[in-house]
Design a protein around this motif. Structure first.
Motif, PDB file in Angstrom:
ATOM      1  N   SER A 110     -30.418 -39.262   5.986  1.00 52.35           N
ATOM      2  CA  SER A 110     -30.956 -39.879   7.193  1.00 52.35           C
ATOM      3  C   SER A 110     -30.616 -41.357   7.249  1.00 52.35           C
ATOM      4  CB  SER A 110     -32.484 -39.705   7.235  1.00 52.35           C
ATOM      5  OG  SER A 110     -33.082 -40.375   6.124  1.00 52.35           O
ATOM      6  N   HIS A 111     -30.546 -41.988   6.074  1.00 49.78           N
ATOM      7  CA  HIS A 111     -30.226 -43.407   5.947  1.00 49.78           C
ATOM      8  C   HIS A 111     -29.232 -43.565   4.793  1.00 49.78           C
ATOM      9  CE1 HIS A 111     -34.132 -43.322   7.954  1.00 49.78           C
ATOM     10  NE2 HIS A 111     -33.887 -44.535   8.420  1.00 49.78           N
ATOM     11  N   LEU A 112     -28.347 -44.526   4.924  1.00 46.26           N
ATOM     12  CA  LEU A 112     -27.305 -44.742   3.922  1.00 46.26           C
ATOM     13  C   LEU A 112     -27.283 -46.201   3.493  1.00 46.26           C
ATOM     14  CD1 LEU A 112     -24.771 -43.743   2.352  1.00 46.26           C
ATOM     15  CD2 LEU A 112     -23.426 -44.293   4.412  1.00 46.26           C
ATOM     16  N   ILE A 113     -27.335 -46.419   2.185  1.00 47.80           N
ATOM     17  CA  ILE A 113     -27.190 -47.754   1.614  1.00 47.80           C
ATOM     18  C   ILE A 113     -25.887 -47.782   0.825  1.00 47.80           C
ATOM     19  CG2 ILE A 113     -28.087 -49.429  -0.049  1.00 47.80           C
ATOM     20  CD1 ILE A 113     -30.894 -48.523   0.666  1.00 47.80           C
ATOM     21  N   LEU A 114     -24.972 -48.650   1.232  1.00 52.66           N
ATOM     22  CA  LEU A 114     -23.705 -48.808   0.528  1.00 52.66           C
ATOM     23  C   LEU A 114     -23.800 -50.009  -0.403  1.00 52.66           C
ATOM     24  CD1 LEU A 114     -21.153 -48.180   3.429  1.00 52.66           C
ATOM     25  CD2 LEU A 114     -21.894 -46.582   1.645  1.00 52.66           C
ATOM     26  N   ALA A 115     -23.699 -49.739  -1.694  1.00 52.45           N
ATOM     27  CA  ALA A 115     -23.696 -50.792  -2.714  1.00 52.45           C
ATOM     28  C   ALA A 115     -22.443 -50.583  -3.563  1.00 52.45           C
ATOM     29  CB  ALA A 115     -24.964 -50.710  -3.567  1.00 52.45           C
ATOM     30  N   THR A 116     -21.299 -50.697  -2.904  1.00 51.79           N
ATOM     31  CA  THR A 116     -20.023 -50.257  -3.466  1.00 51.79           C
ATOM     32  C   THR A 116     -19.304 -51.312  -4.295  1.00 51.79           C
ATOM     33  OG1 THR A 116     -19.105 -50.773  -1.277  1.00 51.79           O
ATOM     34  CG2 THR A 116     -19.583 -48.477  -1.744  1.00 51.79           C
ATOM     35  N   MET A 289     -29.208 -60.636   7.735  1.00 50.87           N
ATOM     36  CA  MET A 289     -29.719 -61.096   6.451  1.00 50.87           C
ATOM     37  C   MET A 289     -30.344 -59.979   5.639  1.00 50.87           C
ATOM     38  SD  MET A 289     -30.228 -63.526   4.263  1.00 50.87           S
ATOM     39  CE  MET A 289     -30.068 -65.146   5.020  1.00 50.87           C
ATOM     40  N   ALA A 290     -30.857 -58.968   6.333  1.00 48.03           N
ATOM     41  CA  ALA A 290     -31.508 -57.854   5.645  1.00 48.03           C
ATOM     42  C   ALA A 290     -30.522 -56.806   5.154  1.00 48.03           C
ATOM     43  CB  ALA A 290     -32.530 -57.194   6.572  1.00 48.03           C
ATOM     44  N   GLY A 291     -29.262 -56.892   5.573  1.00 49.43           N
ATOM     45  CA  GLY A 291     -28.278 -55.902   5.169  1.00 49.43           C
ATOM     46  C   GLY A 291     -28.056 -54.802   6.183  1.00 49.43           C
ATOM     47  N   ARG A 292     -28.660 -54.923   7.368  1.00 51.33           N
ATOM     48  CA  ARG A 292     -28.435 -53.929   8.416  1.00 51.33           C
ATOM     49  C   ARG A 292     -27.034 -54.127   9.000  1.00 51.33           C
ATOM     50  NH1 ARG A 292     -33.618 -55.989   9.479  1.00 51.33           N
ATOM     51  NH2 ARG A 292     -35.316 -54.454   9.258  1.00 51.33           N
ATOM     52  N   GLY A 297     -29.337 -47.210  10.753  1.00 56.45           N
ATOM     53  CA  GLY A 297     -29.613 -46.431   9.554  1.00 56.45           C
ATOM     54  C   GLY A 297     -28.624 -46.634   8.435  1.00 56.45           C
ATOM     55  N   LEU A 298     -27.670 -47.554   8.609  1.00 53.06           N
ATOM     56  CA  LEU A 298     -26.687 -47.826   7.558  1.00 53.06           C
ATOM     57  C   LEU A 298     -26.829 -49.277   7.107  1.00 53.06           C
ATOM     58  CD1 LEU A 298     -22.980 -46.654   7.539  1.00 53.06           C
ATOM     59  CD2 LEU A 298     -23.727 -48.758   6.436  1.00 53.06           C
ATOM     60  N   TYR A 299     -26.974 -49.453   5.800  1.00 53.06           N
ATOM     61  CA  TYR A 299     -27.237 -50.761   5.215  1.00 53.06           C
ATOM     62  C   TYR A 299     -26.189 -51.039   4.137  1.00 53.06           C
ATOM     63  CZ  TYR A 299     -31.666 -49.347   7.279  1.00 53.06           C
ATOM     64  OH  TYR A 299     -32.628 -48.883   8.145  1.00 53.06           O
ATOM     65  N   ILE A 300     -25.965 -52.312   3.883  1.00 53.78           N
ATOM     66  CA  ILE A 300     -24.969 -52.673   2.879  1.00 53.78           C
ATOM     67  C   ILE A 300     -25.491 -53.852   2.066  1.00 53.78           C
ATOM     68  CG2 ILE A 300     -23.707 -54.181   4.473  1.00 53.78           C
ATOM     69  CD1 ILE A 300     -21.131 -53.090   3.120  1.00 53.78           C
ATOM     70  N   ALA A 301     -25.247 -53.803   0.744  1.00 51.30           N
ATOM     71  CA  ALA A 301     -25.771 -54.845  -0.135  1.00 51.30           C
ATOM     72  C   ALA A 301     -24.822 -55.061  -1.299  1.00 51.30           C
ATOM     73  CB  ALA A 301     -27.156 -54.457  -0.662  1.00 51.30           C
ATOM     74  N   GLY A 302     -24.927 -56.223  -1.915  1.00 49.47           N
ATOM     75  CA  GLY A 302     -24.101 -56.535  -3.072  1.00 49.47           C
ATOM     76  C   GLY A 302     -22.741 -57.047  -2.667  1.00 49.47           C
ATOM     77  N   ASP A 303     -21.803 -57.043  -3.608  1.00 45.47           N
ATOM     78  CA  ASP A 303     -20.488 -57.607  -3.344  1.00 45.47           C
ATOM     79  C   ASP A 303     -19.697 -56.804  -2.319  1.00 45.47           C
ATOM     80  OD1 ASP A 303     -20.774 -59.816  -4.952  1.00 45.47           O
ATOM     81  OD2 ASP A 303     -19.801 -58.931  -6.698  1.00 45.47           O
ATOM     82  N   ALA A 310     -23.873 -61.045  -9.185  1.00 50.13           N
ATOM     83  CA  ALA A 310     -24.865 -60.064  -9.626  1.00 50.13           C
ATOM     84  C   ALA A 310     -26.288 -60.439  -9.238  1.00 50.13           C
ATOM     85  CB  ALA A 310     -24.774 -59.869 -11.143  1.00 50.13           C
ATOM     86  N   ASP A 311     -26.643 -61.716  -9.361  1.00 52.02           N
ATOM     87  CA  ASP A 311     -28.012 -62.122  -9.010  1.00 52.02           C
ATOM     88  C   ASP A 311     -28.289 -61.849  -7.535  1.00 52.02           C
ATOM     89  OD1 ASP A 311     -28.329 -62.949 -11.601  1.00 52.02           O
ATOM     90  OD2 ASP A 311     -28.140 -65.085 -11.177  1.00 52.02           O
ATOM     91  N   ALA A 312     -27.315 -62.209  -6.690  1.00 49.76           N
ATOM     92  CA  ALA A 312     -27.477 -61.948  -5.259  1.00 49.76           C
ATOM     93  C   ALA A 312     -27.525 -60.456  -4.977  1.00 49.76           C
ATOM     94  CB  ALA A 312     -26.335 -62.585  -4.477  1.00 49.76           C
ATOM     95  N   ALA A 313     -26.760 -59.666  -5.744  1.00 48.16           N
ATOM     96  CA  ALA A 313     -26.749 -58.215  -5.534  1.00 48.16           C
ATOM     97  C   ALA A 313     -28.126 -57.607  -5.790  1.00 48.16           C
ATOM     98  CB  ALA A 313     -25.703 -57.567  -6.436  1.00 48.16           C
ATOM     99  N   GLU A 314     -28.801 -58.054  -6.845  1.00 51.70           N
ATOM    100  CA  GLU A 314     -30.149 -57.532  -7.114  1.00 51.70           C
ATOM    101  C   GLU A 314     -31.104 -57.873  -5.972  1.00 51.70           C
ATOM    102  OE1 GLU A 314     -32.005 -57.462 -10.953  1.00 51.70           O
ATOM    103  OE2 GLU A 314     -30.212 -58.307 -11.909  1.00 51.70           O
ATOM    104  N   LEU A 315     -31.043 -59.111  -5.525  1.00 52.50           N
ATOM    105  CA  LEU A 315     -31.925 -59.531  -4.426  1.00 52.50           C
ATOM    106  C   LEU A 315     -31.601 -58.776  -3.140  1.00 52.50           C
ATOM    107  CD1 LEU A 315     -31.675 -63.382  -5.074  1.00 52.50           C
ATOM    108  CD2 LEU A 315     -33.672 -61.939  -5.563  1.00 52.50           C
ATOM    109  N   ALA A 316     -30.305 -58.650  -2.845  1.00 53.95           N
ATOM    110  CA  ALA A 316     -29.897 -57.975  -1.617  1.00 53.95           C
ATOM    111  C   ALA A 316     -30.215 -56.487  -1.667  1.00 53.95           C
ATOM    112  CB  ALA A 316     -28.403 -58.185  -1.376  1.00 53.95           C
ATOM    113  N   GLY A 317     -30.133 -55.881  -2.854  1.00 53.42           N
ATOM    114  CA  GLY A 317     -30.486 -54.476  -2.985  1.00 53.42           C
ATOM    115  C   GLY A 317     -31.943 -54.232  -2.650  1.00 53.42           C
ATOM    116  N   GLU A 318     -32.809 -55.071  -3.185  1.00 52.01           N
ATOM    117  CA  GLU A 318     -34.227 -54.948  -2.852  1.00 52.01           C
ATOM    118  C   GLU A 318     -34.456 -55.191  -1.368  1.00 52.01           C
ATOM    119  OE1 GLU A 318     -38.596 -56.887  -4.029  1.00 52.01           O
ATOM    120  OE2 GLU A 318     -36.780 -57.542  -5.100  1.00 52.01           O
ATOM    121  N   ARG A 319     -33.713 -56.169  -0.813  1.00 52.57           N
ATOM    122  CA  ARG A 319     -33.908 -56.489   0.607  1.00 52.57           C
ATOM    123  C   ARG A 319     -33.506 -55.327   1.511  1.00 52.57           C
ATOM    124  NH1 ARG A 319     -35.725 -56.741   4.540  1.00 52.57           N
ATOM    125  NH2 ARG A 319     -35.729 -58.318   6.175  1.00 52.57           N
TER     126      ARG A 319
END
Length: 458
Positions: A110-116, A289-292, A297-303, A310-319
């Motif tokens: 239903s929702h997709l988070i890309l942390a590729t 800013m939230a990764g939308r 329904g598709l979000y993206i986070a990290g590099d 890496a520090d930003a990736a952890e924060l962005a993943g939670e966001r």
């Protein structure tokens, strides 16, 4: 979990793990798919076989962060569905095609988070395809996962913080680092002083890497222009120019890269709108800013959303996890969101400092010789690309691909497209943005011929 809410996370690095943690904490059971055998991503990659090395040996000063991330993922394992050593090779119509266990299956979501994540940006020069030449990331994988160096006398070349990190890791592991060749001038490093107020730990850690390398007798050269790697069946030496003078150094392996490039093929296949990032010299998915992204329904986070570390990736993943929950009608902690966004904004400002300290080698596209192999998959030279630009009036990457086959090989342009865009831009004196970006096609990476499409939805 309700059938209406089936989140899928692609990637189990810092961003993917923290996104999963946010969703699990809200009572959801996400599916996490990752190509590696265990979680952590490239930066906190785990060993394939247990050995005597401690986390400190593997990750240095980042050992605490790596251990915390690994332990967090371990605590989540019975509350999510985890598919390691699995490749998401296509995304379409709320469905992901996944190759796992020798078969391909479909995962509905239903929702997709890309942390590729990201891979090394490669700029070809003479000899870059000789056995013994690795990307910086490839050299790091060998050391972390397999506990071995890429050879006995290694030269590290390129630009970006990863250059010094990998060289330092090799030195600490007992390998002989023959030299560090930085394409940026020493004067550029003075920009790091601007980062002392905002990210003092990061800046001082980088200074320490360079200082320890020099203290161990490792030559560090600045303002280097790589000319060629010499050897027939293996690396024998590297030649570069420095202040107009040619230098040669014997070695039997080279690790090189020029910062990182985001992995964006799945976002492209999913229909995301892209924007050109001048700082990263690359196209990336448009996001807030939230990764939308532009796709509901598709979000993206990290590099994979833009290089930030890496520090930003952890924060962005939670966001993005909190954004998904918010969009699904769940309550979220607004104060926590404010903290995450404030920290992410600070890191983005620091990225401007890093880009100034580790600039892209602007002279590469005009100085690389015609005989250099640009697309190793299809064996297309720089001269062939320049001829297409000059004689056929090619300005755009997809047209170049159609006429020359650049980007049609196993990597689908992941390694050569960035360099090809630089060649086109230089040939016409046009902005890099005008070269466009290669359209993604499934499968985004090679699939085994024996794989069976069983059509099973899960």
């Amino acid at each position: 979990m309700s059938d209406a809410l089936r989140p899928l996370i692609v990637g189990a690095g810092p961003a993917g793990i923290r996104a999963a943690q946010a969703l699990v904490s809200a009572g959801l059971r996400p599916v996490v798919v990752d190509e590696a055998a265990s979680g952590g991503g490239q930066i906190y990659r785990q060993r394939l076989v247990p050995d005597e090395r401690t986390p400190r040996d593997l990750y240095g000063s980042e050992a605490g962060k790596a251990t915390a991330l690994h332990e967090a993922f371990a605590r989540l394992r019975d509350r999510l569905d985890y598919l390691p050593q699995a490749l998401v090779w296509n995304v379409r119509d709320k469905t992901a095609d996944v190759a796992v266990g020798g078969r391909t299956r479909r995962l509905d979501f239903s929702h997709l988070i890309l942390a590729t994540g990201a891979t090394d940006r490669v700029l070809p020069f003479r000899g870059w395809t000789i056995p013994g030449v690795f990307t910086l990331g490839g050299a790091q994988i060998a050391l972390k996962s397999q506990g071995c160096a890429i050879s006995e006398q290694v030269v590290f070349l390129g630009s970006g913080p990863l250059l010094y990190l990998v060289a330092w890791q090799y030195m600490k592991a007992g390998a002989q680092v023959a030299a560090v060749l930085d394409t940026a001038p020493f004067s550029a490093k003075l920009h790091l002083l601007r980062g002392l107020l905002s990210q003092p730990d990061v800046v001082m850690r980088g200074f320490r890497y360079a200082a320890e390398l020099m203290a161990r007798g490792v030559p560090v050269h600045f303002g280097v222009e790589p000319d060629r790697i010499e050897g027939e069946t293996q690396v024998e030496s590297i030649v570069w120019r420095e202040r107009g003078k040619e230098h040669r150094l014997a070695c039997n392996a080279v690790g090189y890269g020029f910062a990182l490039r985001s992995e964006t093929q799945l976002a492209d296949l999913a229909g995301c709108r892209f924007v050109f990032d001048e700082r990263d010299r690359a196209w990336r998915p448009e996001r807030d800013m939230a990764g939308r992204t532009s796709v509901p329904g598709l979000y993206i986070a990290g590099d994979g959303a833009g290089i930030a570390g890496a520090d930003a990736a952890e924060l962005a993943g939670e966001r993005v996890g909190l954004a998904l929950l918010e969009d699904a009608g769940r309550s979220v902690d607004r104060a926590r969101i404010a903290v995450l966004e404030r920290k992410l904004a600070a890191i983005q400002r620091f990225r401007d400092v890093l880009e100034a300290a580790f600039p892209f080698p602007d002279t590469w596209a005009s100085s690389v010789t015609d005989d250099v192999l640009l697309c190793r998959c299809e064996e297309i030279s720089v001269g062939h690309a320049r001829a297409a630009a000059r004689d056929l009036g090619v300005h755009e990457l997809n047209r170049l691909k159609a006429l020359t086959r650049i980007g049609m090989g196993r990597c689908q342009g992941r390694m050569c497209a960035g360099a090809a865009a630089e060649i086109l831009a230089a040939a016409h004196g046009q902005p890099l943005e005008a070269a466009g970006r290669p359209r993604a096609q499934p499968p985004i990476k090679p699939l085994p011929l024996e794989i069976m499409a069983d059509g099973e939805a899960a």
